[in-house]
Motif scaffolding. Structure first.
Motif, PDB file in Angstrom:
ATOM      1  N   LYS B  63      14.791  -4.995 -26.628  1.00  0.00           N
ATOM      2  CA  LYS B  63      14.480  -6.238 -25.908  1.00  0.00           C
ATOM      3  C   LYS B  63      14.694  -7.483 -26.773  1.00  0.00           C
ATOM      4  N   ASN B  64      14.586  -7.327 -28.089  1.00  0.00           N
ATOM      5  CA  ASN B  64      14.815  -8.468 -28.990  1.00  0.00           C
ATOM      6  C   ASN B  64      16.288  -8.682 -29.326  1.00  0.00           C
ATOM      7  N   SER B  65      17.145  -7.771 -28.903  1.00  0.00           N
ATOM      8  CA  SER B  65      18.550  -7.863 -29.300  1.00  0.00           C
ATOM      9  C   SER B  65      19.307  -8.901 -28.481  1.00  0.00           C
ATOM     10  N   ARG B  66      20.238  -9.582 -29.145  1.00  0.00           N
ATOM     11  CA  ARG B  66      21.132 -10.511 -28.443  1.00  0.00           C
ATOM     12  C   ARG B  66      22.023  -9.772 -27.451  1.00  0.00           C
ATOM     13  N   HIS B  67      22.127  -8.452 -27.588  1.00  0.00           N
ATOM     14  CA  HIS B  67      22.985  -7.664 -26.690  1.00  0.00           C
ATOM     15  C   HIS B  67      22.235  -7.153 -25.455  1.00  0.00           C
ATOM     16  N   TYR B  68      20.912  -7.396 -25.408  1.00  0.00           N
ATOM     17  CA  TYR B  68      20.076  -6.794 -24.361  1.00  0.00           C
ATOM     18  C   TYR B  68      20.639  -7.006 -22.958  1.00  0.00           C
ATOM     19  N   SER B  69      21.019  -8.241 -22.636  1.00  0.00           N
ATOM     20  CA  SER B  69      21.444  -8.536 -21.261  1.00  0.00           C
ATOM     21  C   SER B  69      22.748  -7.827 -20.892  1.00  0.00           C
ATOM     22  N   GLN B  70      23.519  -7.427 -21.890  1.00  0.00           N
ATOM     23  CA  GLN B  70      24.795  -6.756 -21.606  1.00  0.00           C
ATOM     24  C   GLN B  70      24.684  -5.238 -21.610  1.00  0.00           C
ATOM     25  N   LEU B  71      23.618  -4.717 -22.228  1.00  0.00           N
ATOM     26  CA  LEU B  71      23.485  -3.260 -22.338  1.00  0.00           C
ATOM     27  C   LEU B  71      23.243  -2.632 -20.971  1.00  0.00           C
ATOM     28  N   ARG B  72      23.814  -1.446 -20.748  1.00  0.00           N
ATOM     29  CA  ARG B  72      23.638  -0.727 -19.486  1.00  0.00           C
ATOM     30  C   ARG B  72      23.023   0.651 -19.667  1.00  0.00           C
ATOM     31  N   ILE B  73      23.123   1.188 -20.885  1.00  0.00           N
ATOM     32  CA  ILE B  73      22.683   2.562 -21.154  1.00  0.00           C
ATOM     33  C   ILE B  73      22.145   2.660 -22.586  1.00  0.00           C
ATOM     34  N   VAL B  74      21.080   3.464 -22.744  1.00  0.00           N
ATOM     35  CA  VAL B  74      20.631   3.833 -24.085  1.00  0.00           C
ATOM     36  C   VAL B  74      20.904   5.324 -24.270  1.00  0.00           C
TER      37      VAL B  74
END
Lengths: 196, 196
Positions: B63-74
């Motif tokens: 949630k703190n990552s700058r990539h959060y909004s683009q991520l789709r899968i963990v």
């Protein structure tokens, strides 16, 4: 090594970057790539901030690696690591037998570097290493109109350019260096950032 | 989320692995990939060896990552990190809104796990989290005849399989996990090794 150095698309390349200057010891990260495509391995070592051990540490890290016999090229992100710890690229080439390509995002500001080196008692030694790194060539890759600058040891400029072009698939920076930078900043700062 | 989850070839995936158990705090590394191809970023955090903070630490790191909004899968490499620090994959999905795919190289030996958990005063809590991770599916990818095993949260098995196939371009392990493993072992041990 002549400029007709044979370049396979999967040529094994080690790209090395350093991390932020937070401590007296500065982490350096090496990524072993096949061309610009796959990561085969990661190396890590550390050098002294503003020290003079970068050439020896990098050379030892390479020679101790399980990937040593497969590596064909070393790529550096400039020749100063961990502050003003200058890499002697001719010495690195002699020690490892691997040609070295130095990639720079901007033409170095030599006046500024020289002025900064006046604060070092061995500033002349470092300055000699910087001068010894040789001619700086400008290179424009297909990926991006922003030029980069390269120096080399043990390899002709044509071959060096071919390898930089082959591996700059994602930006104007070769993948081994782009990813080494992401890892070095990500591990030390918690999240990668920056220039690549 | 239904199994007709839309999968672009450049779907942003975060793959997470842990490092060797050398200290009380264990480093975890996340790689942000576009499909199986490019690395966009690196995340780093740490969890307590044999603790119970993995779900929260991973969730916060995402949630703190700058990539959060683009991520789709963990993607996770099994559900126990840093020894027996179990990840609650349903909770991770709820907290981040991101579907979770767990990849395992072998079918878990549940008897052995259960026996080991008897040494923990909260072994039952951990065992419940392991059971809650749901059905284990066997999957054979094109790249390698060795099967892998997957679990998932927030995504159908068909979509999970598609994503694993899309990203397993170098071995039978998806690239985000293969590279996270190389980085986690390389940084801690000086050179990457092992399973991928």
């Amino acid at each position: 090594m002549s400029s007709d150095f044979h370049i396979k698309p999967e040529i094994r390349i080690l790209g090395i970057d350093d991390s932020a200057l937070l401590h007296e010891r500065v982490m350096i990260v090496g990524t072993v790539f096949r061309g610009g495509d796959w990561i085969d391995g990661i190396l890590r070592s550390d050098i002294t901030r503003d020290g003079l051990d970068a050439t020896e540490v990098i050379s030892t890290m390479i020679k101790n690696s399980r990937h040593y016999s497969q590596l064909r090229i070393v790529m550096l992100d400039g020749i100063t690591y961990g502050g003003f710890n200058v890499v002697d690229i001719e010495e690195l080439y002699r020690e490892t037998g691997l040609p070295v390509i130095v990639v720079m995002r901007a033409y170095p500001d030599f006046e500024k570097i020289r002025a900064a080196l006046r604060h070092f008692s061995d500033g002349e030694v470092r300055w000699d290493m910087i001068k010894k790194a040789g001619k700086i060539e400008k290179l424009i890759t297909e990926k991006n109109r922003t030029p980069i600058y390269i120096q080399k040891a043990g390899i002709g400029v044509k071959s060096a350019e071919k390898i930089v072009r082959l591996t700059s698939i994602r930006s104007n920076i070769p993948e081994p260096l782009r990813v080494a930078h992401l890892i070095a900043t990500g591990i030390i700062l918690g999240e990668s950032r920056g220039k690549a």
